[in-house]
Scaffold this active site. Structure first.
Site, short mmCIF file in Angstrom:
data_model
loop_
_atom_site.label_atom_id
_atom_site.label_comp_id
_atom_site.label_asym_id
_atom_site.label_seq_id
_atom_site.Cartn_x
_atom_site.Cartn_y
_atom_site.Cartn_z
CB CYS A 82 -53.13 20.42 -63.99
SG CYS A 82 -52.55 19.39 -65.34
CG HIS A 292 -47.80 17.80 -63.28
ND1 HIS A 292 -48.70 18.22 -62.30
CD2 HIS A 292 -48.39 18.08 -64.47
CE1 HIS A 292 -49.78 18.72 -62.89
NE2 HIS A 292 -49.62 18.65 -64.20
#
Length: 338
Positions: A82, A292
């Site tokens: 991420c 996301h």
């Protein structure tokens, strides 16, 4: 040498198997690269792209070629899960400060819809523990005393901020319309989130506190910035928005990845305690509402800061921070240029 951000753009963020389901990661990254290099294509030293769930190969080089950059422009692909997109920006800034080059396109791209993997990569060896991110969020909440009420309150605040930013047209400046879309998929339908958040059931652990409503969704999208040596930028008549000050990386137990950015920010701003009020965190909303797209999210943070700095000439500094699987936190500190 000083590294500055001279431009920044992102695609829309779409739900997994949603509006961008037919786009490969390079399809998402290429329009951004083309746009950001439009004035100086021959001057780009390298393209750095973060990616977490792609098909392998060198996505950055592939995207640079797809964008039509000169064959001489190389590419490097970064996987910090991420934190990949933010790390790409970090590396580009340090390259400029070290004098390795003067102009970089850096960001991240993720097509969760087109990922060839049926399961995620390992974040940690089994003898330490390798929880999925949802379970890790539960572990973090328990360890740091973050209650369901606290999570729900922040989730509602984040949704409200995102909806307002969308309705006020603030997201339009950071989005580069491409593939026929110009607005984030989750923002196309306004909903009353308060009852949805309060009624949502825990999804990762029986009796837990993490729900689908107070967690960010899996998404597709890309974001990128132009990192340039400051004197070169000004000689070209460009007006930088952010000046890179420094970065920090931290590691914590893989059970608590959500806590990792806190330690990275502490290092980055040389502070013993991190007490930042909600009024200064994600002031225009964030991943909870918008989405996301793993490897792109960190670059999207810098993109948001770039445009927010233009709206906040009174601000002096801005920080972007993100946590990732395996318990790694990453933070970048910028000076706001007016």
């Amino acid at each position: 040498m000083e590294a500055v951000i001279t431009d920044a753009k992102r695609t829309i963020f779409a739900r997994e198997n949603g509006l961008l389901k037919d786009c490969l990661p390079e399809d998402l990254a290429a329009p951004l690269i083309r746009h950001l290099s439009r004035n100086t294509p021959e001057d780009i030293d390298e393209v750095l792209i973060g990616n977490a769930t792609g098909r392998g190969g060198n996505l950055a080089r592939l995207s640079a070629l797809a964008a039509g950059l000169p064959l001489s422009v190389s590419g490097t692909t970064i996987d910090r899960q991420c934190g990949s997109g933010l790390d790409a920006v970090r590396v580009a800034c340090h390259f400029v400060k070290a004098g390795a080059g003067s102009t970089y396109i850096a960001g991240g791209a993720e097509s969760s819809s087109r990922s060839p993997f049926s399961s995620r990569a390992r974040f940690s060896p089994e003898h330490i523990g390798d929880p999925d991110m949802g379970i890790a969020a539960e572990y973090t909440a328990q360890a740091y005393g973050v209650t369901r009420k606290m999570q729900d309150e922040y989730a509602l605040l984040s949704y409200e901020r995102s909806v307002k930013a969308h309705e006020d047209g603030l997201y339009r400046r950071e989005i580069l319309p491409c593939h026929g879309f110009a607005a984030d998929e989750n923002m196309l339908k306004k909903r009353n989130m308060e009852p949805l958040i309060s009624r949502a059931k825990p999804v990762f652990q029986s009796g837990g506190s993490v729900t689908a409503a107070n967690s960010c969704g899996i998404s597709d999208g890309a974001a990128a910035v132009c990192v340039m040596e400051e004197q070169k930028a000004r000689s070209l008549g460009l007006k930088p928005g952010l000046r890179f000050i420094g970065s920090a990386v931290s590691g914590v137990h893989p059970h608590y990845p959500s806590a990792a950015p806190v330690y990275a920010v502490k290092i980055c701003v040389f502070s013993q305690q991190l007490r930042v009020p909600y009024s200064k965190i994600n002031v225009r909303g964030g991943a909870l509402a918008v989405g996301h797209p793993y490897g792109a999210s960190g670059a999207a943070l810098v993109t948001r800061l770039f445009y927010e700095a233009k709206r906040r000439p009174d601000a002096r500094y801005a920080a972007a921070a993100i946590g990732s699987g395996g318990g790694v936190g990453l933070a970048l500190l910028f000076e706001v240029l007016t």
